[in-house]
Design an enzyme around this catalytic site. Structure first.
Site, PDB file in Angstrom:
ATOM      1  N   GLY A  60       0.826  -1.196   0.000  1.00 57.38           N
ATOM      2  CA  GLY A  60       0.000   0.000   0.000  1.00 57.38           C
ATOM      3  C   GLY A  60       0.863   1.249   0.000  1.00 57.38           C
ATOM      4  CB  SER A  61       0.211   4.589   1.423  1.00 59.13           C
ATOM      5  OG  SER A  61      -1.073   4.720   0.822  1.00 59.13           O
ATOM      6  CB  THR A  62       4.702   1.557   3.314  1.00 55.35           C
ATOM      7  OG1 THR A  62       4.419   0.296   2.705  1.00 55.35           O
ATOM      8  CG2 THR A  62       3.900   1.705   4.601  1.00 55.35           C
TER       9      THR A  62
END
Length: 585
Positions: free
Chosen positions: A303-305
């Site tokens: 995801g956003s990491t």
């Protein structure tokens, strides 16, 4: 008269002939064939046994023993020999046979007398009586000098700290799984050869009772002790991290989770915690498919990491600067589908830093589409995606990163913000380790080295550091990540006295039927941001209290990172990092 004389003569002649045979045999035994016969008799008395070396210890970075071996003994009986045994005192028999032997041995071995007697009676030449008998118990058994009682030295594996780091240490073979005392998981498995050492041998003369003749021949080939495996783990940080993870699962209703704490300067793993990990003392209590480490074998969409990789690539390629201006709508149209942000919102005027701080999918796509698929793939591989870290544990996954030539239209865009790709917890700390090390990728490791019995230490070979992005790019990303904890999605990751950089992540995960019905929330942080010392990755699977990494994983990061910084005696933040505006007018 003649007959008696004749018989006497014949008897005398026969006696002389018989005496001659005896004399000839005596000459043959003592003179002609003395040496061969002596050698044959000696060979019948000689016995050679293998000498098994003690298995090496497993210790943490400070020498705290996590796994060790102690010598124990398996006691057995030759029932045929024991049946003839007697003990006399001044010519009087005071004990004899299996029933008296059971009365003597039962209290020493801690066994029921009647059950022991049943094992002592019979016509077997070998029958186990007790296993893992201590040296103190054995001395008492030997002192009784009961003929027919034998013993063999064996090794018992002990784990002084209980189940701490069981997912890393592994365990030894259980009854029924293997006939040999071998490692079956974790470090015990991967470093079996180093831990085992080299067997020796011992040859000696034995008496008719099977015991060594003290004055007889004796020779020995010494065994080489197993090496001590020195881990990078810190026992105290490991314990705290495991406890923090269990509390997080209960608090946020997560199905499972993992936490990795890495020394950003060296790549050494200080703690690696997995929920439901195996207890080395009772591995059978854990299902076989859960006895390894989830942090190295279970993959999930980051995801956003993973947006950090897209931003770093854009800076490195000169496509944007931290203050480059973008307009990020709630929905963004592409030829393949419409992509959305996590929450409805009006158009946002965000800088590159603001896109990362606000975790905007639509903004990230605008940045990523300015690079070719090949270029972005190159950076994803350079950060360590799609290949194992070779950190030093078995069953490590490479994650999932398909060749860019195989990406379909949706995957092309999804990989820009951390979907369509899968990583492990250890790969995640490796990615952020690049930022912490000013653009250098230092491979994670969980084994420092090996110590031989003579004290010689051999360091484990690790990959050389690899330049991924420039120092300027890494420093710029660090400043952007600080804004995430100061004014972005993870204020709950802040630590009093320390400047923290990090990123939240939320991604869908497939259920048992392959449907994307589950969630993974995460937070990866660096502290202190001005002079990095640790990187911590927190991953929670399917939490029920919240779907956001900032409210589930970030608080766990704060607790674990605070303890680690205190344990390592890392001084509070003194310096500064360059920080950037997140919006523009």
């Amino acid at each position: 008269m003649g007959e008696p004389g004749r018989r006497q003569t014949l008897l005398s002649v026969a006696s002389l002939l018989l005496l001659g045979v005896f004399v000839a045999r005596l000459v043959d035994v003592q003179l002609v064939n003395a040496a061969p016969l002596a050698e044959e008799a000696l060979a019948q008395r000689l016995v050679t046994v293998e000498v098994t070396p003690p298995r090496g210890d497993i210790v943490d970075r400070n020498g705290v023993v996590l796994a060790t071996s102690v010598e124990r003994y398996d006691v057995a009986v030759d029932q045929v020999t024991l049946a003839k045994w007697q003990r006399t005192d001044d010519g009087t028999v005071v004990a004899e046979g299996p029933f008296d032997a059971a009365q003597i041995l039962a209290p020493i071995l801690g066994l029921n007398e009647s059950e022991l007697a049943a094992d002592l009676v019979g016509d077997k030449t070998f029958q186990y009586l007790a296993k893992n008998v201590t040296a103190e118990q054995l001395e008492l058994v030997r002192a009784e000098r009961i003929h027919g009682i034998t013993w063999d030295a064996v090794s018992e594996r002990l784990y002084p700290n209980g189940d701490i780091a069981g997912n890393v240490i592994g365990f030894m073979a259980e009854d029924g799984e293997s006939t040999d005392a071998v490692g079956m998981a974790g470090v015990e498995l991967l470093y079996e050869d180093e831990l085992t050492g080299t067997a020796g041998s011992q040859t000696y003369e034995k008496s008719r009772y099977g015991t060594m003749i003290p004055t007889g021949l004796h020779s020995e080939t010494p065994a080489v002790d197993g090496w001590t495996v020195m881990l990078t783990l810190d026992r105290d940080i490991q314990y705290f991290t495991e406890q923090a993870l269990e509390k997080a699962l209960a608090k946020y209703g997560a199905r499972a989770g993992s936490i990795v704490v890495m020394d950003s300067r060296t790549g050494e793993i200080l703690a690696l915690a997995d929920s439901g990990s195996v207890d080395p003392r009772d591995p059978g209590a854990t299902p076989a498919n859960q006895r390894g480490s989830r942090a190295v074998s279970t993959v999930f969409e980051p995801g956003s990491t993973a947006k950090t990789i897209t931003m770093a690539a854009a800076l490195e390629e000169g496509i944007a600067t931290p203050t480059s201006e973008f307009v990020a709508p709630y929905e963004y149209e592409t030829p393949y589908r419409t992509f959305r942000d996590s929450h409805p919102h009006p158009d946002q005027k965000l800088t590159l830093a603001g896109i990362l701080v606000n975790s905007s999918n639509t903004g990230t796509i605008q940045v990523g589409q300015q690079m070719s698929d090949e270029t972005r793939y190159k950076y994803m591989r350079a950060f360590g995606l799609g290949e194992p870290t070779n950190m030093g544990l078995p069953d490590e996954s490479s994650g999932i990163l398909h060749p860019y030539e195989d990406w379909d239209g949706i995957t092309r865009y999804a990989t820009m913000y951390g979907q369509g790709v899968a990583v492990t917890g250890v790969q995640t700390v490796q990615v952020y380790g690049v930022i912490a090390n000013e653009g250098l990728r230092i491979s994670p490791t969980i084994v420092k080295g090996f110590e031989a019995a003579d004290g010689t230490v051999t360091a484990r070979e690790n990959a050389e550091p690899v330049r991924v992005v420039s120092e300027d790019t890494a420093k710029a990303i660090m400043g952007m990540l600080v804004e995430v904890t100061e004014d972005g999605t993870a204020p709950q990751a802040r630590i009093d006295g320390y400047l923290v950089a990090g990123k939240t992540g939320t991604a869908q995960a497939p259920d048992e039927n392959g449907e994307l019905t589950k969630l993974v929330t995460s937070f990866v942080g660096i502290a202190p941001a001005d002079d990095p010392r640790i990187v911590v990755s927190v991953v929670l699977y399917d939490p029920t209290s919240s779907i956001w990494g900032g409210t589930t994983a970030a608080p766990v990061f704060k607790d674990v990172a605070t303890f680690a910084l205190q344990t390592l005696r890392v001084p509070p933040t003194k310096g500064e990092v360059t920080r950037y505006p997140t919006t523009w007018e």
